[in-house]
Design a protein around this motif. Structure first.
Motif, PDB file in Angstrom:
ATOM      1  N   PHE A 118       0.912  -1.191  -0.134  1.00 41.15           N
ATOM      2  CA  PHE A 118       0.199  -0.123  -0.196  1.00 41.15           C
ATOM      3  C   PHE A 118       1.069   1.283   0.037  1.00 41.15           C
ATOM      4  O   PHE A 118       0.593   2.247  -0.860  1.00 41.15           O
ATOM      5  CB  PHE A 118      -0.820  -0.053   1.263  1.00 41.15           C
ATOM      6  CG  PHE A 118      -1.704   1.327   1.513  1.00 41.15           C
ATOM      7  CD1 PHE A 118      -3.071   1.540   0.742  1.00 41.15           C
ATOM      8  CD2 PHE A 118      -1.341   2.450   2.111  1.00 41.15           C
ATOM      9  CE1 PHE A 118      -3.631   2.647   0.754  1.00 41.15           C
ATOM     10  CE2 PHE A 118      -2.077   3.473   2.140  1.00 41.15           C
ATOM     11  CZ  PHE A 118      -3.279   3.578   1.462  1.00 41.15           C
ATOM     12  N   PHE A 119       1.772   1.290   0.732  1.00 39.18           N
ATOM     13  CA  PHE A 119       2.896   2.386   0.854  1.00 39.18           C
ATOM     14  C   PHE A 119       3.459   2.654  -0.232  1.00 39.18           C
ATOM     15  O   PHE A 119       3.832   3.813  -0.781  1.00 39.18           O
ATOM     16  CB  PHE A 119       3.694   2.246   2.165  1.00 39.18           C
ATOM     17  CG  PHE A 119       2.960   2.763   3.442  1.00 39.18           C
ATOM     18  CD1 PHE A 119       2.372   4.134   3.597  1.00 39.18           C
ATOM     19  CD2 PHE A 119       2.923   1.891   4.707  1.00 39.18           C
ATOM     20  CE1 PHE A 119       1.584   4.525   4.627  1.00 39.18           C
ATOM     21  CE2 PHE A 119       2.029   2.189   5.813  1.00 39.18           C
ATOM     22  CZ  PHE A 119       1.597   3.486   5.757  1.00 39.18           C
ATOM     23  N   ALA A 120       3.957   1.527  -1.011  1.00 46.28           N
ATOM     24  CA  ALA A 120       4.834   1.353  -2.207  1.00 46.28           C
ATOM     25  C   ALA A 120       3.830   2.110  -3.157  1.00 46.28           C
ATOM     26  O   ALA A 120       4.256   3.017  -4.126  1.00 46.28           O
ATOM     27  CB  ALA A 120       5.200   0.071  -2.473  1.00 46.28           C
ATOM     28  N   GLY A 121       2.501   1.584  -3.523  1.00 43.26           N
ATOM     29  CA  GLY A 121       1.712   2.276  -4.295  1.00 43.26           C
ATOM     30  C   GLY A 121       1.400   3.878  -3.986  1.00 43.26           C
ATOM     31  O   GLY A 121       1.559   4.561  -5.104  1.00 43.26           O
ATOM     32  N   LEU A 122       1.285   3.976  -2.868  1.00 46.43           N
ATOM     33  CA  LEU A 122       0.870   5.410  -2.640  1.00 46.43           C
ATOM     34  C   LEU A 122       2.143   6.444  -2.978  1.00 46.43           C
ATOM     35  O   LEU A 122       1.801   7.385  -3.485  1.00 46.43           O
ATOM     36  CB  LEU A 122       0.783   5.635  -0.960  1.00 46.43           C
ATOM     37  CG  LEU A 122       0.131   6.711  -0.520  1.00 46.43           C
ATOM     38  CD1 LEU A 122      -1.385   7.327  -1.081  1.00 46.43           C
ATOM     39  CD2 LEU A 122       0.163   6.805   0.889  1.00 46.43           C
ATOM     40  N   PHE A 123       3.314   5.801  -2.741  1.00 45.38           N
ATOM     41  CA  PHE A 123       4.574   6.686  -2.827  1.00 45.38           C
ATOM     42  C   PHE A 123       4.901   6.723  -4.638  1.00 45.38           C
ATOM     43  O   PHE A 123       5.059   7.948  -5.085  1.00 45.38           O
ATOM     44  CB  PHE A 123       5.786   5.946  -2.581  1.00 45.38           C
ATOM     45  CG  PHE A 123       7.045   6.599  -2.667  1.00 45.38           C
ATOM     46  CD1 PHE A 123       7.472   7.804  -2.378  1.00 45.38           C
ATOM     47  CD2 PHE A 123       7.807   5.722  -3.632  1.00 45.38           C
ATOM     48  CE1 PHE A 123       8.604   8.518  -2.759  1.00 45.38           C
ATOM     49  CE2 PHE A 123       9.122   6.343  -4.231  1.00 45.38           C
ATOM     50  CZ  PHE A 123       9.730   7.673  -3.607  1.00 45.38           C
ATOM     51  N   GLN A 124       4.261   5.651  -5.159  1.00 44.87           N
ATOM     52  CA  GLN A 124       4.406   5.787  -6.491  1.00 44.87           C
ATOM     53  C   GLN A 124       3.451   6.650  -7.266  1.00 44.87           C
ATOM     54  O   GLN A 124       4.058   7.397  -7.976  1.00 44.87           O
ATOM     55  CB  GLN A 124       4.427   3.972  -7.166  1.00 44.87           C
ATOM     56  CG  GLN A 124       5.517   3.343  -6.834  1.00 44.87           C
ATOM     57  CD  GLN A 124       5.183   1.845  -7.074  1.00 44.87           C
ATOM     58  OE1 GLN A 124       4.012   1.582  -7.054  1.00 44.87           O
ATOM     59  NE2 GLN A 124       6.172   1.097  -7.175  1.00 44.87           N
ATOM     60  N   ALA A 125       2.359   6.522  -6.706  1.00 47.90           N
ATOM     61  CA  ALA A 125       1.418   7.493  -7.484  1.00 47.90           C
ATOM     62  C   ALA A 125       1.658   8.766  -6.994  1.00 47.90           C
ATOM     63  O   ALA A 125       1.186   9.642  -7.907  1.00 47.90           O
ATOM     64  CB  ALA A 125      -0.137   6.926  -7.013  1.00 47.90           C
ATOM     65  N   SER A 126       2.047   9.085  -5.965  1.00 50.12           N
ATOM     66  CA  SER A 126       2.327  10.634  -5.482  1.00 50.12           C
ATOM     67  C   SER A 126       3.334  11.176  -6.508  1.00 50.12           C
ATOM     68  O   SER A 126       3.442  12.165  -6.872  1.00 50.12           O
ATOM     69  CB  SER A 126       2.859  10.665  -3.985  1.00 50.12           C
ATOM     70  OG  SER A 126       1.924  10.236  -3.318  1.00 50.12           O
ATOM     71  N   LEU A 127       4.470  10.350  -6.865  1.00 52.91           N
ATOM     72  CA  LEU A 127       5.645  10.755  -7.572  1.00 52.91           C
ATOM     73  C   LEU A 127       4.904  11.160  -9.060  1.00 52.91           C
ATOM     74  O   LEU A 127       5.464  12.217  -9.515  1.00 52.91           O
ATOM     75  CB  LEU A 127       6.590   9.803  -7.757  1.00 52.91           C
ATOM     76  CG  LEU A 127       7.478   9.426  -6.692  1.00 52.91           C
ATOM     77  CD1 LEU A 127       8.713   8.266  -7.060  1.00 52.91           C
ATOM     78  CD2 LEU A 127       8.370  10.637  -6.184  1.00 52.91           C
ATOM     79  N   GLY A 128       4.112  10.570  -9.402  1.00 49.85           N
ATOM     80  CA  GLY A 128       3.269  10.706 -10.673  1.00 49.85           C
ATOM     81  C   GLY A 128       2.422  12.146 -10.548  1.00 49.85           C
ATOM     82  O   GLY A 128       2.465  12.823 -11.476  1.00 49.85           O
ATOM     83  N   PHE A 129       1.662  12.109  -9.495  1.00 49.23           N
ATOM     84  CA  PHE A 129       0.727  13.270  -9.312  1.00 49.23           C
ATOM     85  C   PHE A 129       1.161  14.368  -9.161  1.00 49.23           C
ATOM     86  O   PHE A 129       1.246  15.541  -9.901  1.00 49.23           O
ATOM     87  CB  PHE A 129      -0.154  12.924  -8.076  1.00 49.23           C
ATOM     88  CG  PHE A 129      -1.445  11.935  -8.537  1.00 49.23           C
ATOM     89  CD1 PHE A 129      -2.496  12.334  -9.380  1.00 49.23           C
ATOM     90  CD2 PHE A 129      -1.723  10.938  -7.652  1.00 49.23           C
ATOM     91  CE1 PHE A 129      -3.514  11.553  -9.787  1.00 49.23           C
ATOM     92  CE2 PHE A 129      -2.706  10.011  -8.138  1.00 49.23           C
ATOM     93  CZ  PHE A 129      -3.567  10.280  -9.107  1.00 49.23           C
TER      94      PHE A 129
END
Length: 649
Positions: free
Chosen positions: A172-183
């Motif tokens: 979950f935190f990996a995905g949150l971090f990845q999506a945040s980098l994109g946003f």
């Protein structure tokens, strides 16, 4: 000789008498500068360009297509494309099913979680992803990282439920971090993983992953929990009594078979299906052998019973409190960066082959959302896998529908075929993993790095040996640290070179590179090849003074004329800060005391603007000390020197 130099330079003055003015950049407000800087930092691809001049309705449509790329190619989808995607989807499913089970075991998770992770994430990526060739699912390196990092604090055998909770939370935190980098459009952060770092890290991790499979391939039951080369090999040879000849014979046979099929597909890409279908065929054959000969009673370990049915929800298993929150944050961050780097690199590789564009920020969002959704549906970290994507590409995939076909195939497996895997031996899973990670050892790329940049080669070796002898995460951190040190070194010690004149021209080039370039009497011409800032201004000052001392020493030995001008070619200086401005001001004062004039050549817009704003009594932009090219500066100043010399005579 000096008379000839004078004559040749006099000729150059005649052909270059017109001196071009150095233009000052147009005035801009601070708000305009900030806006431009933010745009270049976060929006270099100008994603809003497509919305210009469009109607409100068209803007909404383009907006939805930007967020959901499937809406862009979906309306043009046809039966011919579907036929190609079905073939490629079924092909990668034959690879994804055994790999999913194998990689889950590598992460110390139940094998079924690997299949869950090959079902939901591909569906999400098909909607949000921009790559036509990326086949998503669990990957070896991220699986190894997650398993090894979580196992430092929690045992997967003694507390399997907590371990599973931490794996889902880390995802979950990996995905949150990845999506945040994109946003937030911060994708440049992953660029700190250089090519040399990744090649060394991947090779080291591939060896560690392969060594871990010795447990399954040799039939050892008491195996070390550590990852390093020394403890693993020590464990292997200290437990020789546990070696099972049946396991070794069967495991080595399937490993050789898989390696041969891989070699065939590499040599003849049209036979991609040979290596793509080999893992599933190996699983089927080994399972039949175990079932028919009851080999599990002869020391060969098997997977055992797997749960049947689709992914159960796991949002209630996410662990956002307690003493392990720091562990899941760290694990999520590291596995997120590694998997994101691998996924984007794979996507861009195949996009370049097929001549289409992959939007890095869209990919970060797609992979991030995929992992966030996956963490709530019993999936662990997933990304674009190179082996599956290569098979997908070679099988003729046209769109992301191949991921949907793969997911549907996995769904059918989860619903109806799980009992068939009960007698699948662990040794064949180990052989599948070894075959998959062998491709991560890229010797030609390592040799190329050695030829091009020895420092990068050292970085690569640090990553490689750090992973093998210390640990996976420490090895990666060591290589990244050395890479950052190299970058800081380049920033704090910028290159400066002495320029000389190419005889018969008004061209000036690096004297070290162009052996026929000659010095101009009375001139020291230097080129600064980096931005000037607080980190390097003192070094530049010391280095330039050393150049001047070298010139004076050479003047004493060769009876050169005394130094009159120091020319700084600033064409490669893209920016300066307040320390940079102070550097120029102090350098000018020091040179004036020596009777030497400082001349600036071709300062770019930002540099020109800041020097102009500095103004005052130390005005560095006097017309007679500012030129567009080195050739014009030398021509003008050399003519002035001659006129002064004639008037004095």
């Amino acid at each position: 000789m000096e008379g000839k130099l004078d004559e040749s330079h006099h000729h150059r003055v005649e052909i270059a008498m017109e001196i071009h003015k150095v233009e000052t950049p147009p005035k801009r407000s601070s708000l305009q500068k900030l806006k431009n800087r933010l745009k270049e930092t976060f929006f270099p691809d100008d994603p809003l360009r497509q919305f210009k001049g469009q109607s409100i309705r068209q803007k909404w449509l383009l907006g939805f297509q930007y967020i959901f790329p499937i809406l862009q190619w979906g309306p043009q989808y046809n039966l011919n494309l579907f036929k190609s995607d079905v073939v490629s989807g079924l092909t990668i499913a034959s690879l994804a099913i055994p790999q999913g089970i194998s990689y889950a075991k590598l992460a110390n998770l139940p094998p079924i979680v690997g299949l869950y992770s090959s079902f939901v994430p591909p569906l999400v990526y098909a909607i949000l992803g921009s790559s036509r060739d990326l086949a998503v699912g669990p990957v070896s390196i991220a699986s190894l990282l997650m398993g090894s990092m979580l196992r430092q604090e929690v045992s997967p055998t003694q507390d399997p439920i907590l371990f599973l909770q931490l794996a889902f939370t880390s995802t979950f935190f990996a995905g949150l971090f990845q999506a945040s980098l994109g946003f937030l459009r911060l994708g440049f952060i992953i660029d700190f993983l250089s090519k040399a770092t990744l090649i060394g890290f991947m090779a080291g991790a591939a060896i560690i992953v392969s060594l871990q499979q010795l447990k399954a391939l040799l039939g050892i039951t008491h195996f070390t929990k550590e990852m390093g080369l020394v403890p693993v090999m020590s464990s292997v040879f200290h437990n020789t009594k546990e070696w099972s000849w049946q396991t070794i014979l069967m495991g080595s046979s399937f490993l050789i078979f898989l390696l041969v099929t891989r070699h065939i597909s590499i040599k003849k890409p049209k036979l991609f299906w040979v290596s793509a279908g080999a893992p599933l065929l190996s699983v089927i054959l080994s399972t039949l052998i175990i079932f028919v000969f009851k080999a599990q009673k002869h020391g060969i370990s098997v997977i055992g019973k797997l749960e049947q049915g689709l992914n159960p929800p796991s949002w209630n298993m996410l662990h956002f409190h307690g003493s392990h929150i720091g562990l899941v944050l760290k694990t999520g961050l590291i596995t997120g960066i590694i998997s994101l780097t691998e996924g984007i690199a794979v996507g861009r590789t195949f996009a370049a082959i097929k001549n289409y564009q992959v939007d890095g920020n869209k990919e970060m969002i797609a992979i991030g959302v995929m992992n966030v959704v996956g963490s709530t549906t019993s999936c662990y970290i997933t990304t674009g896998a190179f082996s599956r994507s290569a098979v997908n590409h070679n099988a003729g995939a046209k769109t992301a529908v191949s991921n949907i076909v793969m997911a549907v195939t996995v769904m059918v497996t989860l619903l109806f075929l799980m009992p068939l895997f009960r007698y699948t031996p662990n040794l064949v899973l180990g052989a599948i993993i070894v075959t998959a990670v062998v491709g991560l050892i890229d010797l030609p790329a390592a040799y190329q790095i050695w030829k091009v940049d020895k420092f990068d080669f050292v970085v690569m070796l640090c990553a490689f040996f750090g992973v093998i002898f210390i640990s996976v995460q420490e090895g990666l951190a060591l290589a990244v640290g050395i890479s950052i040190f190299k970058m800081v070194l380049q920033m704090t010690r910028p290159k400066t070179v002495v320029l000389g004149n190419i005889p018969g021209t008004d061209i000036f080039r690096n004297k070290h590179q162009y052996k026929d370039a000659v010095s101009i009497p009375g001139f020291l011409i230097l080129s600064i090849q980096a931005p000037i800032n607080f980190a390097n201004s003192n070094y530049l000052n010391d280095r330039i003074m050393r150049w001047i001392l070298d010139y004076e020493d050479e003047e004493d030995t060769k009876s050169h004329s005394s130094l009159r001008y120091v020319l700084l070619d600033l064409a490669a200086v893209s920016a300066i800060d307040t320390n940079g401005v102070t550097f120029f001001q102090e350098l000018r004062r020091v040179l004036e005391k020596k009777g030497v004039e400082l001349v600036l050549v071709n300062p770019v817009g930002e540099v020109m603007e800041k020097l102009q704003n500095a103004g005052g009594t130390d005005n560095l932009l006097q017309p007679n000390m500012l030129y567009l090219t080195v050739g014009e500066a030398v021509s003008s100043l050399f003519s002035s020197m001659k006129r002064v010399s004639i008037s004095q005579d």
